[in-house]
Motif scaffolding. Structure first.
Motif, mmCIF file in Angstrom:
data_model
loop_
_atom_site.group_PDB
_atom_site.id
_atom_site.type_symbol
_atom_site.label_atom_id
_atom_site.label_comp_id
_atom_site.label_asym_id
_atom_site.label_seq_id
_atom_site.Cartn_x
_atom_site.Cartn_y
_atom_site.Cartn_z
ATOM 1 N N ASP A 3 23.930 31.231 -35.701
ATOM 2 C CA ASP A 3 24.366 30.974 -34.340
ATOM 3 C C ASP A 3 23.268 31.354 -33.366
ATOM 4 O O ASP A 3 22.440 32.217 -33.636
ATOM 5 C CB ASP A 3 25.629 31.777 -34.036
ATOM 6 N N ALA A 4 23.277 30.689 -32.226
ATOM 7 C CA ALA A 4 22.305 30.957 -31.174
ATOM 8 C C ALA A 4 22.984 30.734 -29.833
ATOM 9 O O ALA A 4 24.024 30.083 -29.746
ATOM 10 C CB ALA A 4 21.092 30.038 -31.317
ATOM 11 N N TYR A 5 22.394 31.298 -28.824
ATOM 12 C CA TYR A 5 22.903 31.036 -27.480
ATOM 13 C C TYR A 5 21.737 30.882 -26.527
ATOM 14 O O TYR A 5 20.643 31.384 -26.741
ATOM 15 C CB TYR A 5 23.863 32.130 -27.005
ATOM 16 N N VAL A 6 22.005 30.135 -25.476
ATOM 17 C CA VAL A 6 21.064 29.976 -24.371
ATOM 18 C C VAL A 6 21.626 30.784 -23.217
ATOM 19 O O VAL A 6 22.817 30.684 -22.906
ATOM 20 C CB VAL A 6 20.923 28.493 -23.958
ATOM 21 N N TRP A 7 20.802 31.611 -22.613
ATOM 22 C CA TRP A 7 21.237 32.323 -21.422
ATOM 23 C C TRP A 7 20.455 31.813 -20.221
ATOM 24 O O TRP A 7 19.296 31.447 -20.336
ATOM 25 C CB TRP A 7 21.116 33.846 -21.556
ATOM 26 N N VAL A 8 21.155 31.735 -19.108
ATOM 27 C CA VAL A 8 20.545 31.354 -17.833
ATOM 28 C C VAL A 8 20.913 32.466 -16.858
ATOM 29 O O VAL A 8 22.071 32.594 -16.469
ATOM 30 C CB VAL A 8 21.058 29.990 -17.319
ATOM 31 N N ALA A 9 19.949 33.291 -16.495
ATOM 32 C CA ALA A 9 20.193 34.438 -15.622
ATOM 33 C C ALA A 9 19.805 34.107 -14.191
ATOM 34 O O ALA A 9 18.744 33.556 -13.931
ATOM 35 C CB ALA A 9 19.398 35.646 -16.110
ATOM 36 N N ASP A 10 20.692 34.446 -13.268
ATOM 37 C CA ASP A 10 20.427 34.310 -11.837
ATOM 38 C C ASP A 10 19.829 35.634 -11.372
ATOM 39 O O ASP A 10 20.546 36.621 -11.213
ATOM 40 C CB ASP A 10 21.735 34.012 -11.100
ATOM 41 N N VAL A 11 18.519 35.676 -11.192
ATOM 42 C CA VAL A 11 17.849 36.934 -10.862
ATOM 43 C C VAL A 11 17.972 37.300 -9.381
ATOM 44 O O VAL A 11 17.543 38.389 -8.993
ATOM 45 C CB VAL A 11 16.369 36.930 -11.304
#
Length: 192
Positions: A3-11
């Protein structure tokens, strides 16, 4: 393949606005048909998320397969987080250009000389440190978003997590930034 995930962080999201922005993002994704409206058990673990919608392919680059089924959902994280991938990463000071050096051997990610920067990240995550790290060469403290870190690392109070999705297309990330009021986004894919 695991399994893998993509993270998109709002800095740029401040703690006091993170919940409101998360709601705005999920409403936008649902309106566009990227995710389904109901919360389901589509994430790994006990958390609920949103399953891919009929237009989930809008998120991915042309030619990439859209997300499938199973542990394949979208969640929002509204908390103080350090987003990073596994493995060794390097950081470059925005003031003097000094670069972290990977350790030659042993369990340490970096040479012990650079350990204070990692300590600063852990202190921020634990709520006891400032949102920046000090360079061991020049001594200047800079906010974590100013450091050039590769592969990407982000400190944020708001993150979008896409389990078992391909990396999002640049056009999607640009649209998401607009939804978030022009905030800067950092993204990476992590295998677990």
């Amino acid at each position: 393949m695991g399994d893998a995930y993509v993270w998109v962080a709002d800095v740029d999201a401040r703690p006091e606005e993170a919940a409101m922005l998360a709601g705005r993002v999920m409403d936008w994704l649902e309106e566009r048909g990227v995710v389904r409206g109901e919360l389901t058990n589509c994430l790994l673990g006990d958390e609920l998320g949103r399953a891919p919608g009929p237009h989930a392919a809008r998120v991915v680059t042309a030619g990439e397969a859209p997300p499938g089924t199973g542990a394949c959902g979208v969640g929002m994280e509204i908390e103080r987080r350090v987003y990073t991938g596994a493995g060794v990463w390097t950081a470059t000071c925005p003031v003097c250009g000094a670069r972290t050096e990977p350790a030659v051997s042993g369990p340490d990610m970096w040479t012990r000389e650079w350990a204070p920067l990692v300590d600063d990240l852990y202190a921020w995550f634990g709520g006891t440190g400032p949102a920046g790290g000090a360079c061991v060469r020049c001594g200047e403290r800079s906010g974590f978003p100013a450091w050039a870190i590769d592969p990407p690392v982000a400190v944020a109070h708001l993150g979008l997590v896409l389990w078992n999705w391909p990396r999002p297309a640049e056009r999607f990330l640009a649209e998401l930034s607009v939804v978030l009021g022009g905030h800067r986004l950092v993204t990476a894919r992590t295998t677990v």
